[in-house]
Design a protein around this motif. Sequence first.
Motif, PDB file in Angstrom:
ATOM      1  N   ALA A 151       0.832  -1.210   0.000  1.00 20.36           N
ATOM      2  CA  ALA A 151       0.000   0.000   0.000  1.00 20.36           C
ATOM      3  C   ALA A 151       0.861   1.253   0.000  1.00 20.36           C
ATOM      4  CB  ALA A 151      -0.934  -0.008   1.206  1.00 20.36           C
ATOM      5  N   SER A 152       1.960   1.222   0.774  1.00 21.03           N
ATOM      6  CA  SER A 152       2.849   2.379   0.853  1.00 21.03           C
ATOM      7  C   SER A 152       3.495   2.675  -0.492  1.00 21.03           C
ATOM      8  CB  SER A 152       3.928   2.126   1.907  1.00 21.03           C
ATOM      9  OG  SER A 152       4.874   3.177   1.926  1.00 21.03           O
ATOM     10  N   GLU A 153       3.984   1.640  -1.173  1.00 21.99           N
ATOM     11  CA  GLU A 153       4.619   1.843  -2.482  1.00 21.99           C
ATOM     12  C   GLU A 153       3.623   2.409  -3.494  1.00 21.99           C
ATOM     13  OE1 GLU A 153       7.903   1.471  -3.306  1.00 21.99           O
ATOM     14  OE2 GLU A 153       8.165   1.189  -1.147  1.00 21.99           O
ATOM     15  N   LEU A 154       2.400   1.908  -3.467  1.00 21.37           N
ATOM     16  CA  LEU A 154       1.386   2.402  -4.394  1.00 21.37           C
ATOM     17  C   LEU A 154       1.018   3.847  -4.089  1.00 21.37           C
ATOM     18  CD1 LEU A 154      -0.958  -0.717  -4.610  1.00 21.37           C
ATOM     19  CD2 LEU A 154       0.438   0.204  -6.462  1.00 21.37           C
ATOM     20  N   ASN A 155       0.885   4.174  -2.812  1.00 21.97           N
ATOM     21  CA  ASN A 155       0.497   5.530  -2.427  1.00 21.97           C
ATOM     22  C   ASN A 155       1.563   6.545  -2.816  1.00 21.97           C
ATOM     23  OD1 ASN A 155      -2.031   4.993  -1.309  1.00 21.97           O
ATOM     24  ND2 ASN A 155      -1.168   4.431   0.660  1.00 21.97           N
ATOM     25  N   VAL A 156       2.832   6.204  -2.590  1.00 21.96           N
ATOM     26  CA  VAL A 156       3.911   7.135  -2.913  1.00 21.96           C
ATOM     27  C   VAL A 156       3.983   7.369  -4.420  1.00 21.96           C
ATOM     28  CG1 VAL A 156       6.411   7.458  -2.876  1.00 21.96           C
ATOM     29  CG2 VAL A 156       5.253   6.558  -0.858  1.00 21.96           C
ATOM     30  N   ALA A 157       3.687   6.327  -5.196  1.00 24.57           N
ATOM     31  CA  ALA A 157       3.768   6.434  -6.659  1.00 24.57           C
ATOM     32  C   ALA A 157       2.571   7.147  -7.270  1.00 24.57           C
ATOM     33  CB  ALA A 157       3.902   5.039  -7.270  1.00 24.57           C
ATOM     34  N   ALA A 187      -6.490  -1.982  -1.328  1.00 27.12           N
ATOM     35  CA  ALA A 187      -5.475  -0.930  -1.410  1.00 27.12           C
ATOM     36  C   ALA A 187      -5.453  -0.306  -2.803  1.00 27.12           C
ATOM     37  CB  ALA A 187      -4.105  -1.505  -1.062  1.00 27.12           C
ATOM     38  N   VAL A 188      -5.544  -1.138  -3.814  1.00 28.71           N
ATOM     39  CA  VAL A 188      -5.541  -0.643  -5.194  1.00 28.71           C
ATOM     40  C   VAL A 188      -6.795   0.177  -5.474  1.00 28.71           C
ATOM     41  CG1 VAL A 188      -5.651  -1.333  -7.611  1.00 28.71           C
ATOM     42  CG2 VAL A 188      -4.059  -2.483  -6.070  1.00 28.71           C
TER      43      VAL A 188
END
Length: 614
Positions: free
Chosen positions: A297-303, A369-370
Amino acid sequence: VTDPKLDIASSASSSFFSILLIQRIVPKENPTQVGTALQVFHNLGTLKDTIANVVDGYCTVLEENIKNALDIKVLTQPSQSITRGGPGRAAMPTPGNTAAFRAALWTNMEKLMDQICAACGQVQHLQKVLTKKRDPVSHVCFIEEIVKDHQSDILYKFWTAVTQTLSSQFQSATDSSMFLKQAFEGEYPKLLRLYNDLWKRLQQYSQNIQRNFNTSGTTDLFAELQQMEEDTQDIFMQKTQDYDPEKALKDSLQQYEAAYLSKSLSRLFDPINLVFPPGGRNPPSSDELDSIIKTIASELNVAAVDPDLSLAVAKNVAKTIQLYSVKSEQLLSTQGDASQVIGPLTEGQRRNVAVVNSLYKLHQSVLKAVHDLMGSAVQPLLNSVGDSVEAIIITMHQEDFSGSLSSSGKPDVPCSLYMKELQGFIARVMSDYFRHFECFDFVFDNTEAMAQRAIELFIRNASLIRPLGEGGKMRLAADFAQMELAVAPLCRRVSDLGKSYRQLRSFRPLLFQTSEHIASSPALGEVIPFSIILQFLFTRAPPELKSPFQRAEWSIARYSQWLDDHPSEKDRLALIRGALEAYVQSVRTREGKEFAPVYPIMVQLLQKAMSTLQ
């Protein structure tokens, strides 16, 4: 005999004066003044050289700005002020000053983006004048003087120089400083966001520049700035087959993106490799799985700062899920006891159950998350469209609905002006923005909610129109029918909108019914809230019986906001009751003999509404 030295000095002085004059005028963004200056240089035969010198000057200044922004000595100055480095010693932040170094770097980068935007805006403005200004004698467009002999236009020349300088300076700076390299690679999304913001600002300037032209003067000289149907030289409005200006801007970031994605994949893989040790026989615990999900979730949010980066990180997430699946598959029991159905659950079957449960939780959590990320990505656009829809609907109060019925008994136009604008706006945003999304179900889930809100606002504002004449009723009834067409692009089917659709259909016939029939309508309470009908009945009252917003001396926009902030029928009915009580007091004050015919009907309806709340 003329002294060559004097000619050179005179030429240099003239060139310097030309550059100074243009650079002083262009930032004011006054096309008339710029056009006057350009005409002077054209008459002197120095237009082409002057423009070239001005553009080169902007490029030189920006090159210096880029170098200064990335100067490691400047960025590490706070730490060097304590301990001076000896000869040959590389400048680098001390361990305690790394945070200060990063803060200084990003401050410099934000300032650099402002500097690039300002300089580019001035070149755009200069090119726009050149594109539109013609010599009054020869009628030659000035831009033709600049681009003849197959030379590039000034904006293309400027942008190519700036983007190439960015690439070379970034490469040089990060090659010589590991700290700069680590900052750009580790915080690449922040760097990309600055670039995206710069690009949006440049596009916005291109879209707004013509407005400045149209409002900056009315002199005869300004009239010479003939508008062309299409300014193909504006690279910020369109890309050509062999040149993409946005890609040219982002080329300087390629190496940092590649490094970031590599590290992102490592961050995603590490917790999985940790919870699947060699020889292990059990799937991750609930806490361990939560840690993996939080990392994803963190990687997706930052991107989420950029669609292309989000897609690249999503591919990394797909690899991560694939790795988790492979690791889980290795734990599965495939022996005979895994499929036995005679005795109690075997150890292998228990492990298989745990693996399936683990995969299911990962599946559900990652999907959520997506989906949440998709929602947060599209929400600003939805908010902007929703605000525009409300702004258009509320303009119905600027139109006159007080007229009587025409001789034909039909409205003169199929719909009101605000409705025509609303239909055009919704059709355009769906075509220009939402049709590009491939996730149609996701889009309609969001736009259908927007359609429901639009209908709610339409009925709310329609119920507040006063005075409302017979001709106005006919036109408003036509608007009700047209409203279905307006929101249709937002829906799979308008009938899918449920209660909102039923309200739209139920309210329209009430426009022509008597107040007594309206009060006894079976739609009241079940489909249409009592508060909406009571608002509508105010429009049938004399001016002395003021609507709630009139009594409170609010604008309709403020009243609409109050209704949004108070969705409870109890609060809304209380406000309506206050308006009715104020009317009674005004009649008694003037010693009136009777109330308006609609007043007792409204009182009975209010009492009925209040009783349903108990």
